[in-house]
Design a protein around this motif. Structure first.
Motif, short mmCIF file in Angstrom:
data_model
loop_
_atom_site.label_atom_id
_atom_site.label_comp_id
_atom_site.label_asym_id
_atom_site.label_seq_id
_atom_site.Cartn_x
_atom_site.Cartn_y
_atom_site.Cartn_z
N SER A 228 6.32 -11.45 -4.46
CA SER A 228 6.71 -11.73 -3.07
C SER A 228 6.25 -13.11 -2.67
N VAL A 229 7.10 -13.83 -1.93
CA VAL A 229 6.74 -15.11 -1.35
C VAL A 229 7.24 -15.13 0.09
N ILE A 230 6.40 -15.58 1.00
CA ILE A 230 6.73 -15.62 2.43
C ILE A 230 6.35 -16.98 3.00
N SER A 231 7.32 -17.69 3.56
CA SER A 231 7.05 -18.93 4.28
C SER A 231 6.94 -18.60 5.76
N ALA A 273 -1.45 -3.96 -8.37
CA ALA A 273 -0.47 -5.04 -8.19
C ALA A 273 -0.09 -5.17 -6.72
N VAL A 274 0.11 -6.40 -6.28
CA VAL A 274 0.69 -6.66 -4.96
C VAL A 274 2.20 -6.64 -5.13
N THR A 275 2.85 -5.76 -4.40
CA THR A 275 4.28 -5.52 -4.58
C THR A 275 5.15 -6.06 -3.44
N ALA A 276 4.56 -6.31 -2.26
CA ALA A 276 5.36 -6.73 -1.11
C ALA A 276 4.48 -7.45 -0.11
N LEU A 277 5.10 -8.40 0.62
CA LEU A 277 4.45 -9.09 1.72
C LEU A 277 5.40 -9.16 2.90
N THR A 278 4.85 -9.21 4.10
CA THR A 278 5.64 -9.52 5.29
C THR A 278 4.70 -10.10 6.33
N GLY A 283 3.84 -14.89 13.17
CA GLY A 283 2.90 -15.21 12.11
C GLY A 283 1.48 -14.79 12.37
N SER A 284 1.23 -13.98 13.40
CA SER A 284 -0.13 -13.61 13.76
C SER A 284 -0.76 -12.65 12.76
N PHE A 285 0.07 -11.82 12.12
CA PHE A 285 -0.44 -10.84 11.17
C PHE A 285 0.30 -10.99 9.84
N VAL A 286 -0.46 -10.88 8.77
CA VAL A 286 0.09 -10.90 7.41
C VAL A 286 -0.19 -9.54 6.79
N TYR A 287 0.83 -8.93 6.17
CA TYR A 287 0.70 -7.60 5.57
C TYR A 287 1.04 -7.67 4.08
N VAL A 317 3.53 1.24 -2.55
CA VAL A 317 4.34 0.60 -1.51
C VAL A 317 5.23 -0.43 -2.20
N LEU A 318 6.54 -0.32 -2.02
CA LEU A 318 7.48 -1.19 -2.71
C LEU A 318 8.10 -2.26 -1.81
N CYS A 319 8.05 -2.06 -0.49
CA CYS A 319 8.67 -3.03 0.42
C CYS A 319 8.03 -2.93 1.80
N LEU A 320 8.09 -4.04 2.53
CA LEU A 320 7.54 -4.13 3.88
C LEU A 320 8.48 -4.94 4.75
N SER A 321 8.47 -4.63 6.05
CA SER A 321 9.20 -5.43 7.03
C SER A 321 8.51 -5.28 8.37
N ALA A 322 8.58 -6.33 9.19
CA ALA A 322 7.96 -6.30 10.51
C ALA A 322 8.98 -6.71 11.55
N ALA A 323 8.96 -6.04 12.71
CA ALA A 323 9.87 -6.36 13.81
C ALA A 323 9.21 -5.94 15.12
N GLY A 324 9.12 -6.87 16.07
CA GLY A 324 8.46 -6.55 17.32
C GLY A 324 7.03 -6.11 17.09
N SER A 325 6.67 -4.97 17.65
CA SER A 325 5.32 -4.44 17.46
C SER A 325 5.26 -3.42 16.31
N LEU A 326 6.34 -3.34 15.54
CA LEU A 326 6.43 -2.34 14.47
C LEU A 326 6.31 -2.97 13.09
N VAL A 327 5.76 -2.19 12.17
CA VAL A 327 5.70 -2.54 10.76
C VAL A 327 6.26 -1.36 9.97
N PHE A 328 7.12 -1.65 9.01
CA PHE A 328 7.76 -0.62 8.21
C PHE A 328 7.30 -0.76 6.76
N SER A 329 6.91 0.36 6.15
CA SER A 329 6.50 0.34 4.74
C SER A 329 7.31 1.38 3.97
#
Length: 416
Positions: A228-231, A273-278, A283-287, A317-329
């Protein structure tokens, strides 16, 4: 692949799931199958044998609910990547096809003879796809016929690789330097500066100038596959790897000759292993998600200090996504945990069930008809060859049994 060493070098996990005959092999397989304490899986009202029932939830009909809208199925391969833009959904699979869906119907499709599509990202009118052959391809819809897509570029171009191979312009700018030597596993965009980031199983991430299709930097980032790479904001870039680490990089300079990414620090270094980032939108929180089923998070405003753990899955955990105040795993346990963040406290407000195979990818967009109700349309792609569409509200009632308590008071992470 190292059979007897500390880690395996394939970032796809090896296991079987009951309702499909597929098997995925990953570059790391040391996830734990132990049931975590306080896990939503243990206490889910959909999990047979639990003491909880649906009746124990808040049944107020005036409250928004999280619901399954429908399923998109085309029996042609496991779903490895998703990207959503407006009312369009792009899906990649091991069939080499990129399919486009609109209003729950197939709208278009285009194909590349370059192996499975591991990553998709959308920027304006262009769609970028990462492929098994180590190249990024760029697609665009026809102005005359929006359902017809054609390829408008390749990173790097065949001529670019050939030219550099014959006459290197710099001893570092060889064919290997500008082209990934293994599968592209992830993509990320920095729209403001026009850069595309690609991560690969070759242990590097590369930086591309979108306007010229040129590789402006190649960084040897990890000791194993980059998963995973996140800019994100202020030039920070985060990478997660099968070597068990999450690293922070900072972009400096602007031009091709002066641009470079400087290593800042390592946030995580472990066996799993690290499998996912979001990251959250600002940018206040990194998961990070890992193969032991844990989600770690860090606070940017506190010098990227570790904020805690979210322990809601039985398997990787295979994937992550963040939207608003929610985080999805999404996880190999076939479920999606919906976490609600309030300050530093994360509560699992819902568990989305329905897939019969591991949840491999997620995409989240705001529901267009619900700009004020904070509702999100969530797409989940699975190795059961289906995509499911969910409607999730930030205002939905929190499942009471999911609230984590310790000594009678709520704690800020699901498990320490």
């Amino acid at each position: 692949m190292r059979e007897g060493g500390r880690r395996l070098s394939d970032p796809n996990f090896s296991f079987h799931f009951s309702e499909t005959d597929g098997e995925i092999s990953d570059r790391h397989s040391d996830f734990s199958g132990n049931e975590p304490v306080g896990s939503p899986m243990m206490k889910s009202p959909w999990n047979p044998g639990t003491p909880w029932t649906v009746a124990s939830l808040d049944e107020d009909s005036s409250c928004p609910k999280n619901t399954l809208v429908g399923s998109l199925v085309r029996e042609e391969g496991h779903i490895y990547s998703l990207a959503a833009s407006g009312d369009l959904l792009y899906t990649g699979s091991d069939s080499k096809n990129i399919r486009v869906w609109k209003n729950m119907q197939e709208f278009s499709a285009f194909k590349s003879n370059s192996g499975l599509v591991k990553a998709i990202i959308v920027s304006g009118e262009k769609i970028f796809t990462g492929h098994h052959d180590g190249r990024v391809r760029v697609w665009k819809a026809s102005s005359k016929n929006p359902s017809h897509y054609h390829r408008v570029g390749t990173f790097p171009s065949v001529f670019g690789v050939f030219g550099v191979s014959i006459r290197p312009i710099h001893r570092k700018h060889t064919a290997v330097w500008i082209k990934h030597s293994d599968v592209i596993s992830c993509l990320s965009l920095d729209q403001e500066v026009g850069l595309l980031y690609s991560g690969s199983w070759d242990r590097t991430f590369k930086v591309w100038k979108m306007s010229t299709s040129k590789c402006v930097e190649s960084v040897k980032a990890h000791d194993d596959a980059v998963n995973s790479v996140i800019s994100t904001v202020e030039g920070f870039v985060f990478t997660g790897s099968a070597d068990g680490s999450v690293k922070v990089w900072k972009r400096e300079g602007k031009g091709r000759k002066s641009l470079k990414h400087i290593y800042v620090k390592t946030l995580l270094n472990q066996e799993s292993a690290v499998t996912a980032l979001t990251v959250s939108k600002n940018g206040s929180f990194v998961y990070s998600g890992t193969s032991d089923g844990i989600v770690n998070f860090w606070e940017r405003e506190n010098q990227l200090a570790h904020g805690g753990l979210l322990n809601g899955h039985k398997l990787a955990v295979l994937c992550l996504s963040a939207a608003g105040s929610l985080v999805f795993s999404g996880s190999a346990d076939k479920m999606i945990c919906v976490w609600k963040r309030e300050g530093l406290i994360h509560t699992c407000m819902s568990v989305l069930t329905g897939h019969s195979g591991p949840v491999k990818c997620l995409a989240v967009v705001r529901e267009m008809e619900s700009t004020t109700a904070r509702r999100w349309k969530v797409y989940s792609g699975s190795l059961d060859k289906s995509i499911k569409v969910w409607s999730v509200s930030e205002l939905a009632p929190v499942m009471q049994q999911m609230t984590v308590v310790q000594n009678g008071s709520q704690v800020r992470s699901a498990k320490y």
